[in-house]
Design a protein around this motif. Structure first.
Motif, PDB file in Angstrom:
ATOM      1  N   THR A  45       0.918  -1.034   0.066  1.00 51.81           N
ATOM      2  CA  THR A  45       0.108   0.077  -0.115  1.00 51.81           C
ATOM      3  C   THR A  45       0.956   1.570   0.031  1.00 51.81           C
ATOM      4  O   THR A  45       1.993   1.122   0.400  1.00 51.81           O
ATOM      5  CB  THR A  45      -1.116   0.073   1.155  1.00 51.81           C
ATOM      6  N   GLU A  47      -0.851   4.147   0.629  1.00 49.02           N
ATOM      7  CA  GLU A  47      -1.659   5.409   1.265  1.00 49.02           C
ATOM      8  C   GLU A  47      -1.025   5.989   2.584  1.00 49.02           C
ATOM      9  O   GLU A  47      -0.413   5.249   3.272  1.00 49.02           O
ATOM     10  CB  GLU A  47      -2.902   4.827   1.883  1.00 49.02           C
ATOM     11  N   SER A  48      -1.357   7.087   2.706  1.00 51.29           N
ATOM     12  CA  SER A  48      -1.023   7.801   3.994  1.00 51.29           C
ATOM     13  C   SER A  48      -1.820   7.835   5.052  1.00 51.29           C
ATOM     14  O   SER A  48      -1.494   7.855   6.175  1.00 51.29           O
ATOM     15  CB  SER A  48      -0.785   9.311   3.665  1.00 51.29           C
ATOM     16  N   ALA A  50      -5.912   5.579   6.220  1.00 54.38           N
ATOM     17  CA  ALA A  50      -7.150   4.609   5.918  1.00 54.38           C
ATOM     18  C   ALA A  50      -8.052   4.778   7.052  1.00 54.38           C
ATOM     19  O   ALA A  50      -8.087   5.321   7.999  1.00 54.38           O
ATOM     20  CB  ALA A  50      -6.543   3.267   5.710  1.00 54.38           C
ATOM     21  N   ARG A  55      -6.088   0.360   0.795  1.00 56.65           N
ATOM     22  CA  ARG A  55      -6.195  -0.113  -0.420  1.00 56.65           C
ATOM     23  C   ARG A  55      -4.886  -0.574  -0.612  1.00 56.65           C
ATOM     24  O   ARG A  55      -3.803  -0.099  -0.549  1.00 56.65           O
ATOM     25  CB  ARG A  55      -6.236   1.264  -1.148  1.00 56.65           C
TER      26      ARG A  55
END
Length: 132
Positions: A45, A47-48, A50, A55
């Motif tokens: 992942t 993403e910073s 969630a 994701r």
């Protein structure tokens, strides 16, 4: 109205929605030991943050759809509930997105939808800095 108060009033519904919709996790992580896998090359992942789900980008072995007949990927939670799924096109090995439950162990199962065969299952663990 002051500028800081406007920011607070604008941000409050977003933060409240995230809080009510699931835990907020900063810098989520995905851990999966794919070293011995014949199907999964990488699960990661970028993403910073969630909220309730992470994701994940899935990379399959180059021959996963051709030689091994992988057509579907399904995420199952530790409790056995289906969480997410996606179909994989013939020849596709990159650009596959699945959502994993945040802060939980899960299993990604690669199957052949034509005859319902489970080709391989991969354990994954998500983590990160949970705020609430």
């Amino acid at each position: 109205m002051t500028r800081s108060r406007r920011r607070f009033l604008a941000a409050f519904p977003i933060v409240a929605g995230l809080g009510l919709g699931g835990c907020l996790t900063l810098d989520p992580t995905v851990n999966a030991d794919t070293a011995e896998s014949a199907v999964f090359e990488e699960i990661a992942t970028d993403e910073s943050w969630a909220s309730g789900r992470v994701r994940a980008s899935i990379t399959l072995a180059a021959n996963a759809t051709s030689d091994q007949d992988v057509t579907d990927l399904t995420v199952t939670t530790e409790s056995g509930k289906s969480f997410d799924s996606t179909s994989v096109s013939s020849g596709q090995s990159r650009g596959i997105i699945l959502y994993l439950p945040a802060g939980e162990n899960a299993t990604i199962t690669a199957t052949d939808s034509i005859n319902g065969t489970t080709i391989e299952s991969q354990s994954v663990e998500t983590g990160g800095d949970e705020l609430f």
